[in-house]
Design a protein around this motif. Sequence first.
Motif, PDB file in Angstrom:
ATOM      1  N   VAL A   1      -3.429   4.518  26.081  1.00 60.59           N
ATOM      2  CA  VAL A   1      -4.994   4.780  24.746  1.00 60.59           C
ATOM      3  C   VAL A   1      -4.448   5.636  23.859  1.00 60.59           C
ATOM      4  O   VAL A   1      -4.095   6.683  24.214  1.00 60.59           O
ATOM      5  CB  VAL A   1      -6.326   5.133  26.001  1.00 60.59           C
ATOM      6  CG1 VAL A   1      -7.599   5.054  24.770  1.00 60.59           C
ATOM      7  CG2 VAL A   1      -7.187   4.380  26.483  1.00 60.59           C
ATOM      8  N   VAL A   2      -4.397   4.944  22.373  1.00 58.42           N
ATOM      9  CA  VAL A   2      -4.267   6.180  21.293  1.00 58.42           C
ATOM     10  C   VAL A   2      -5.255   5.654  20.431  1.00 58.42           C
ATOM     11  O   VAL A   2      -5.442   5.075  20.324  1.00 58.42           O
ATOM     12  CB  VAL A   2      -3.565   4.912  20.473  1.00 58.42           C
ATOM     13  CG1 VAL A   2      -2.758   5.646  19.143  1.00 58.42           C
ATOM     14  CG2 VAL A   2      -2.062   4.700  21.309  1.00 58.42           C
ATOM     15  N   THR A   3      -5.703   7.396  20.057  1.00 60.95           N
ATOM     16  CA  THR A   3      -6.721   7.880  19.536  1.00 60.95           C
ATOM     17  C   THR A   3      -5.906   8.688  18.838  1.00 60.95           C
ATOM     18  O   THR A   3      -5.428   8.859  18.388  1.00 60.95           O
ATOM     19  CB  THR A   3      -7.419   8.745  19.963  1.00 60.95           C
ATOM     20  OG1 THR A   3      -7.741   8.124  21.658  1.00 60.95           O
ATOM     21  CG2 THR A   3      -8.914   9.170  19.516  1.00 60.95           C
ATOM     22  N   GLY A   4      -6.647   7.643  16.800  1.00 62.77           N
ATOM     23  CA  GLY A   4      -6.311   8.277  16.066  1.00 62.77           C
ATOM     24  C   GLY A   4      -7.195   8.139  14.406  1.00 62.77           C
ATOM     25  O   GLY A   4      -8.057   6.466  15.030  1.00 62.77           O
ATOM     26  N   ALA A   5      -7.478   8.096  13.654  1.00 64.40           N
ATOM     27  CA  ALA A   5      -7.694   8.085  12.351  1.00 64.40           C
ATOM     28  C   ALA A   5      -7.384   6.273  12.130  1.00 64.40           C
ATOM     29  O   ALA A   5      -6.033   6.158  11.455  1.00 64.40           O
ATOM     30  CB  ALA A   5      -7.480   8.384  11.523  1.00 64.40           C
ATOM     31  N   ALA A   6      -7.881   5.609  11.485  1.00 68.67           N
ATOM     32  CA  ALA A   6      -7.394   4.070  10.991  1.00 68.67           C
ATOM     33  C   ALA A   6      -7.655   4.203   9.719  1.00 68.67           C
ATOM     34  O   ALA A   6      -8.697   4.467   9.336  1.00 68.67           O
ATOM     35  CB  ALA A   6      -8.291   2.696  11.359  1.00 68.67           C
ATOM     36  N   THR A   7      -6.812   3.189   8.676  1.00 64.83           N
ATOM     37  CA  THR A   7      -6.809   3.003   7.064  1.00 64.83           C
ATOM     38  C   THR A   7      -6.339   2.099   6.978  1.00 64.83           C
ATOM     39  O   THR A   7      -5.042   1.630   7.736  1.00 64.83           O
ATOM     40  CB  THR A   7      -6.046   3.990   6.665  1.00 64.83           C
ATOM     41  OG1 THR A   7      -4.470   4.365   7.358  1.00 64.83           O
ATOM     42  CG2 THR A   7      -7.305   6.350   7.059  1.00 64.83           C
ATOM     43  N   VAL A   8      -7.055   1.411   6.224  1.00 65.18           N
ATOM     44  CA  VAL A   8      -6.085   0.440   5.351  1.00 65.18           C
ATOM     45  C   VAL A   8      -4.990   0.668   4.347  1.00 65.18           C
ATOM     46  O   VAL A   8      -5.568   1.613   3.638  1.00 65.18           O
ATOM     47  CB  VAL A   8      -7.370  -0.289   4.583  1.00 65.18           C
ATOM     48  CG1 VAL A   8      -7.306  -1.911   3.638  1.00 65.18           C
ATOM     49  CG2 VAL A   8      -8.729  -0.939   5.761  1.00 65.18           C
ATOM     50  N   VAL A   9      -4.727  -0.051   4.591  1.00 67.53           N
ATOM     51  CA  VAL A   9      -3.347  -0.003   3.734  1.00 67.53           C
ATOM     52  C   VAL A   9      -3.378  -0.443   2.219  1.00 67.53           C
ATOM     53  O   VAL A   9      -3.892  -1.624   2.498  1.00 67.53           O
ATOM     54  CB  VAL A   9      -1.528  -0.743   4.027  1.00 67.53           C
ATOM     55  CG1 VAL A   9      -0.079  -0.415   3.375  1.00 67.53           C
ATOM     56  CG2 VAL A   9      -1.289  -0.100   5.468  1.00 67.53           C
ATOM     57  N   THR A  10      -3.260   0.753   1.010  1.00 64.98           N
ATOM     58  CA  THR A  10      -3.586   0.123  -0.107  1.00 64.98           C
ATOM     59  C   THR A  10      -2.323  -0.325  -0.895  1.00 64.98           C
ATOM     60  O   THR A  10      -2.595  -0.772  -1.748  1.00 64.98           O
ATOM     61  CB  THR A  10      -4.502   1.089  -0.283  1.00 64.98           C
ATOM     62  OG1 THR A  10      -3.947   2.501  -1.076  1.00 64.98           O
ATOM     63  CG2 THR A  10      -5.864   1.392  -0.376  1.00 64.98           C
ATOM     64  N   ASP A  11      -1.168   0.633  -0.896  1.00 65.99           N
ATOM     65  CA  ASP A  11      -0.270   0.573  -1.629  1.00 65.99           C
ATOM     66  C   ASP A  11      -0.055  -1.141  -1.556  1.00 65.99           C
ATOM     67  O   ASP A  11       0.711  -1.811  -0.709  1.00 65.99           O
ATOM     68  CB  ASP A  11       0.292   1.198  -1.429  1.00 65.99           C
ATOM     69  CG  ASP A  11       2.461   1.574  -1.923  1.00 65.99           C
ATOM     70  OD1 ASP A  11       1.775   1.483  -2.988  1.00 65.99           O
ATOM     71  OD2 ASP A  11       3.350   0.576  -0.547  1.00 65.99           O
ATOM     72  N   ALA A  12       0.247  -1.619  -2.963  1.00 67.22           N
ATOM     73  CA  ALA A  12       0.930  -3.028  -3.072  1.00 67.22           C
ATOM     74  C   ALA A  12       2.103  -3.790  -2.571  1.00 67.22           C
ATOM     75  O   ALA A  12       2.617  -3.758  -1.916  1.00 67.22           O
ATOM     76  CB  ALA A  12       0.859  -3.355  -4.752  1.00 67.22           C
ATOM     77  N   ALA A  13       2.817  -2.697  -2.560  1.00 67.15           N
ATOM     78  CA  ALA A  13       3.961  -2.510  -2.256  1.00 67.15           C
ATOM     79  C   ALA A  13       4.456  -2.725  -0.705  1.00 67.15           C
ATOM     80  O   ALA A  13       5.328  -3.509  -0.583  1.00 67.15           O
ATOM     81  CB  ALA A  13       5.867  -1.676  -2.877  1.00 67.15           C
ATOM     82  N   GLU A  14       3.498  -1.786  -0.086  1.00 64.71           N
ATOM     83  CA  GLU A  14       3.886  -1.990   1.366  1.00 64.71           C
ATOM     84  C   GLU A  14       3.043  -2.936   1.538  1.00 64.71           C
ATOM     85  O   GLU A  14       3.758  -3.077   3.119  1.00 64.71           O
ATOM     86  CB  GLU A  14       3.368  -0.140   1.411  1.00 64.71           C
ATOM     87  CG  GLU A  14       3.390  -0.351   3.141  1.00 64.71           C
ATOM     88  CD  GLU A  14       2.638   1.541   3.852  1.00 64.71           C
ATOM     89  OE1 GLU A  14       3.050   1.790   4.958  1.00 64.71           O
ATOM     90  OE2 GLU A  14       1.807   1.746   3.017  1.00 64.71           O
ATOM     91  N   HIS A  15       2.060  -3.142   1.228  1.00 65.86           N
ATOM     92  CA  HIS A  15       1.287  -4.092   2.068  1.00 65.86           C
ATOM     93  C   HIS A  15       2.177  -6.029   1.759  1.00 65.86           C
ATOM     94  O   HIS A  15       2.810  -6.390   2.720  1.00 65.86           O
ATOM     95  CB  HIS A  15      -0.136  -4.742   1.133  1.00 65.86           C
ATOM     96  CG  HIS A  15      -0.811  -5.913   1.555  1.00 65.86           C
ATOM     97  ND1 HIS A  15      -0.530  -7.289   1.335  1.00 65.86           N
ATOM     98  CD2 HIS A  15      -1.637  -6.103   2.255  1.00 65.86           C
ATOM     99  CE1 HIS A  15      -1.206  -7.404   1.989  1.00 65.86           C
ATOM    100  NE2 HIS A  15      -2.191  -6.452   2.703  1.00 65.86           N
ATOM    101  N   GLU A  16       3.477  -5.475   0.741  1.00 68.31           N
ATOM    102  CA  GLU A  16       4.219  -7.086   0.546  1.00 68.31           C
ATOM    103  C   GLU A  16       5.107  -6.766   1.521  1.00 68.31           C
ATOM    104  O   GLU A  16       5.827  -7.851   2.156  1.00 68.31           O
ATOM    105  CB  GLU A  16       4.569  -6.961  -0.734  1.00 68.31           C
ATOM    106  CG  GLU A  16       5.257  -7.488  -1.202  1.00 68.31           C
ATOM    107  CD  GLU A  16       6.047  -8.395  -2.688  1.00 68.31           C
ATOM    108  OE1 GLU A  16       7.749  -8.099  -2.750  1.00 68.31           O
ATOM    109  OE2 GLU A  16       5.470  -7.900  -3.360  1.00 68.31           O
ATOM    110  N   CYS A  17       5.706  -5.537   1.909  1.00 69.48           N
ATOM    111  CA  CYS A  17       6.746  -5.520   2.924  1.00 69.48           C
ATOM    112  C   CYS A  17       5.686  -5.856   4.244  1.00 69.48           C
ATOM    113  O   CYS A  17       6.119  -6.304   5.341  1.00 69.48           O
ATOM    114  CB  CYS A  17       7.231  -3.908   2.774  1.00 69.48           C
ATOM    115  SG  CYS A  17       8.448  -3.884   3.712  1.00 69.48           S
ATOM    116  N   LEU A  18       4.637  -5.737   4.617  1.00 66.87           N
ATOM    117  CA  LEU A  18       4.199  -5.484   5.498  1.00 66.87           C
ATOM    118  C   LEU A  18       4.189  -7.231   6.334  1.00 66.87           C
ATOM    119  O   LEU A  18       4.004  -7.610   6.846  1.00 66.87           O
ATOM    120  CB  LEU A  18       3.344  -4.878   5.829  1.00 66.87           C
ATOM    121  CG  LEU A  18       3.253  -2.855   6.364  1.00 66.87           C
ATOM    122  CD1 LEU A  18       2.039  -2.202   5.800  1.00 66.87           C
ATOM    123  CD2 LEU A  18       3.476  -2.578   7.408  1.00 66.87           C
TER     124      LEU A  18
END
Length: 146
Positions: free
Chosen positions: A87-104
């Motif tokens: 079990v991993v517990t932590g904050a979830a966040t949407v990736v909003t950086d366009a360059a990072e999204h393109e890489c992912l």
Amino acid sequence: MNPNDGSRALGRQECLRPMDRAPISHVVCTRGALPAVLPVNFVLDADGWVLLRASAASELVRSIDGAVVAFEVDDVDAAGHCGWSIVVTGAATVVTDAAEHECLDRTGPVSWVPAPQEVFVRIEPELVAGREFVGGRTVYGVDVTA
């Protein structure tokens, strides 16, 4: 080894190593003030953060963006009475950086249910806990393979 249940606690690195072998997992979050468990596929990034891919309009993304969630993954051999659960517990966040999204988009998880507009969600592993379950005899001498 815990003498009561035949399990062994795993350290943080022991938890992160086998996670890539599990094809599906679950995110535990809150929806309408009630607990919800949602199946997801995932990958771990180079830093050990959990990456999910989902429709931008999905209930999953609306439920977890900006929230603290639990992410659970396990692998069990029912016939051999062994396996592990993490079990991993932590904050979830949407990736909003366009360059990072393109890489992912090239390196991240592939959606099992593709959508026209997809986002990546990153879960920071603030707490990581796991257990390995060992088949065979318990410390009480009970043969669990019979």
